[in-house]
Every structure is written in C-alpha cells, then in structure tokens.
Design an enzyme around this catalytic site. Structure first.
Site, PDB file in Angstrom:
ATOM      1  N   ARG A 164     -22.640 -12.976  -2.925  1.00  0.00           N
ATOM      2  CA  ARG A 164     -22.711 -13.760  -1.679  1.00  0.00           C
ATOM      3  C   ARG A 164     -22.871 -12.823  -0.476  1.00  0.00           C
ATOM      4  O   ARG A 164     -22.260 -13.016   0.571  1.00  0.00           O
ATOM      5  CB  ARG A 164     -21.467 -14.628  -1.506  1.00  0.00           C
ATOM      6  CG  ARG A 164     -21.220 -15.608  -2.619  1.00  0.00           C
ATOM      7  CD  ARG A 164     -22.356 -16.610  -2.778  1.00  0.00           C
ATOM      8  NE  ARG A 164     -22.127 -17.427  -3.964  1.00  0.00           N
ATOM      9  CZ  ARG A 164     -22.579 -17.126  -5.181  1.00  0.00           C
ATOM     10  NH1 ARG A 164     -23.324 -16.043  -5.349  1.00  0.00           N
ATOM     11  NH2 ARG A 164     -22.321 -17.883  -6.205  1.00  0.00           N
ATOM     12  N   SER A 238     -18.417 -24.647  -0.442  1.00  0.00           N
ATOM     13  CA  SER A 238     -17.367 -23.674  -0.775  1.00  0.00           C
ATOM     14  C   SER A 238     -17.031 -22.851   0.465  1.00  0.00           C
ATOM     15  O   SER A 238     -17.904 -22.169   1.004  1.00  0.00           O
ATOM     16  CB  SER A 238     -17.829 -22.758  -1.900  1.00  0.00           C
ATOM     17  OG  SER A 238     -18.106 -23.509  -3.065  1.00  0.00           O
ATOM     18  N   GLU A 334     -16.707 -17.613   2.910  1.00  0.00           N
ATOM     19  CA  GLU A 334     -18.176 -17.602   2.769  1.00  0.00           C
ATOM     20  C   GLU A 334     -18.819 -18.060   4.050  1.00  0.00           C
ATOM     21  O   GLU A 334     -19.932 -17.659   4.400  1.00  0.00           O
ATOM     22  CB  GLU A 334     -18.598 -18.550   1.638  1.00  0.00           C
ATOM     23  CG  GLU A 334     -18.687 -17.951   0.277  1.00  0.00           C
ATOM     24  CD  GLU A 334     -19.463 -18.824  -0.684  1.00  0.00           C
ATOM     25  OE1 GLU A 334     -20.525 -19.333  -0.290  1.00  0.00           O
ATOM     26  OE2 GLU A 334     -19.010 -18.980  -1.826  1.00  0.00           O
TER      27      GLU A 334
END
Length: 338
Positions: A164, A238, A334
């Site tokens: 990520r 998320s 994130e």
C-alpha cells in the site's frame, strides 16, 4: 477550465464530510493541467490533488487550489501474442476500468473489482486485494511535475512499490500529479483464487471452471457482503493497513492469542489482519455519536451523518492507542488526512 471559489467538497469525498476548497478546478487533459501549473496567477498558490475522494479524510477546509483530475480515456497502445498494454487516463473510475477489462477478456485486474477511486490513485497506494496488487500488472505511468509542469514517465522500478505504498507517498509525495497509467494484461488468464473467500464464493456460485468474469463477480459479492456502500453510509473502505511484524513478535503474541491469524510476506516477517486486532480489542460495531466502526467489518470507520472528519481522526487515534496497548502493534492509516 473554470476555477471556482469556496466550493463544497462534500460531493467529492466518500466519507461525505463537509469542507470547503478555497479554489477548485477540474482538469480534463494533461495539457490543461500543465497550463494551469505554469499560469503565473496560480504559481505560488498551494495545490491539493483530488481523485475519487475514496481514500481521503477531510478534517478541515482546504486553503488551497484543489485540482480534481478528470482525465479520461482507454487505449490499447501495443500487444503481442501473450499480452496487451492498456493505457488509462488517471481520472477514469477504477471499477469501470476493471469491468471494461473483464468484458473484453483482458486478464489481470479481475481480483481488484469494486475498489473505489480513480486510476491515478491506484499506483500511489499500490492498491491490492485477494492476492493481487497493482505492481503485478503495472507497466508505467505518466506524471506531471508540479513545479516545472514537465511530463515524466515512471516504470516499475522508479515507482518503488511497497505494501500500500509507492515513491509518491514518500520521497515524491506532493511533487507529481499522475495523468495516465499503462497496464500489462494477459490474453490468457492466470487465475488467483486461493486468497480469502474466492474459492468458497465460486463454489456458492456453482462455478466449475474459473473465468475472469466469475472471479470478478465473486470478488464483488465478497466486498458487498463485508464493506458498506458509501452511498448509504460514509466510509473510505479499509482505514488501516494490515501491519507487518517480526516473526518473533508474532510467535510471542500467538502464545497469548492462539487464534491470531498471520501470513508470511518476507523472511521472518508476518502480516497480521488489522481488522482482527480491532475486533479483538472490542471496537467492532462501536459508535460514538456521528462516527463509529462498522458492525460487519472492523477495519472500516464510518460516518453516520452530521459528523466531522476530526471526529473520525480522534476515533482512529483511540483505536491506535488501544491496539498498541493490547498487542504492542502500532496501526498505520491507509487513508490520507487533509
């Protein structure tokens, strides 16, 4: 290209928070973007890039020129017997791109179905799901340098992809604006069905022989069963990354929590599901006024309406402290905070 003042960003973030942009513009082509960056009237004005708004938390008004990337277009730029190379404008909807590929038999993106956001944001995050990441199908991207407006091409090595993560979230953060991404897609698919619930869902669908259409549909069903629709309840998917910890730390935690899941990602490194940690710490379904934690997926923070981005940020920090106290693991968001 019209530059507006004091524009509400509520329609442009999936949390649905109210915040105003001091200035706002949507660019439709790379040349429009370059001309804007070179315009002396805006040269010294701070700038903030916005795509689909699905990975951003607005905690305050944005005292900058918010540039929304509306660059569209899909084009096969070359192909051989095994692959084709598809170039996509950064403003294209990510899910629409995946559906286009599935419908035309271009394999490689089907496991990334129903991920919100735009094409341009995908390599910045190195988005991934169900055993596939952007880096697995990535060829190159074009980006405009914000100070000079020069166009530069980045290959896989230059993007420095991580979990990520990419160079655009580290050394080059805020320095480039992605305008197109080229993907290397297979003409003959290689299926990835071992991760998560894909095999079970395919069986429930009575699929005997996998196809990219079936895998895409399975992923869509799984995501819809676990993740709330931003059109119904505000969220950014998320909220935290799955932490990666040393194997020795993982084994010590397993002595206290024998059911703790983990997946090896590198020698002596284990990835632990952040959602499991959050649920085990008692946060699943928690609500604090207008914000909370989703009742079916603890990894998702939600906005019930009438709240602020700062309330989500405060809740996230409480969860981080709780997980650190209980497990000795610091969760990293994130989502990008503005």
């Amino acid at each position: 290209m019209t530059i507006q003042e004091n524009v509400s960003l509520r329609p442009f973030n999936t949390f649905g928070f109210e915040a105003k942009a001091r200035y706002f513009v949507e660019v439709q082509t790379p040349d429009e973007l370059r001309n804007l960056l070179l315009d002396p009237r805006w040269k010294e004005v701070p700038k903030q890039i916005l795509g689909g708004g699905s990975n951003v938390l607005l905690t305050q008004d944005v005292e900058a020129l918010v540039i929304r990337i509306g660059i569209r277009g899909l084009e096969i730029i070359r192909e051989d017997n095994e692959y084709l190379w598809l170039k996509a404008g950064a403003g294209e909807s990510w899910h629409n791109l995946v559906l286009h590929c599935v419908q035309n038999g271009y394999a490689g993106l089907e496991n990334l179905s129903l991920i919100p956001g735009t094409v341009g944001a995908a390599p910045m995050q190195n988005i991934g799901a169900y055993g596939v990441e952007i880096k697995d199908v990535f060829e190159e991207l074009e980006a405009v340098e914000m100070h000079t407006a020069d166009l530069r091409c980045f290959d896989t090595a230059a993007c420095s992809f991580g979990y990520r993560d990419s160079v655009f979230k580290r050394a080059l953060k805020g320095k480039y604006i992605i305008v197109s991404v080229t993907f290397r897609l297979r003409k003959q698919p290689v299926f990835h069905v071992s991760y998560g619930d894909i095999q079970k869902t395919l069986a429930d669908m009575n699929v005997q022989v996998p196809s990219i259409e079936a895998i895409s549909e399975a992923v869509i069903r799984i995501r819809q069963s676990k993740l709330p629709d931003p059109a119904v309840i505000g969220n950014a998917g998320s909220f935290f990354k799955n932490p990666e910890i040393p194997q020795a730390q993982y084994e010590a935690l397993r002595e206290r929590f024998p059911e703790l899941p983990g997946y090896a990602t590198a020698p002596d490194t284990i990835k632990v599901p952040a959602g499991w940690l959050i649920e085990k710490a008692g946060w699943k379904g928690y609500r604090e006024g207008a914000v909370g934690v989703h009742a079916r997926q603890a990894l998702v923070l939600v906005h019930h309406g009438g709240g602020t981005g700062q309330q989500i940020r405060d809740l996230a920090e409480k969860i981080q402290r709780s997980i650190e106290e209980k497990f000795g693991i610091r969760l990293s968001p994130e989502v990008n905070f503005l």
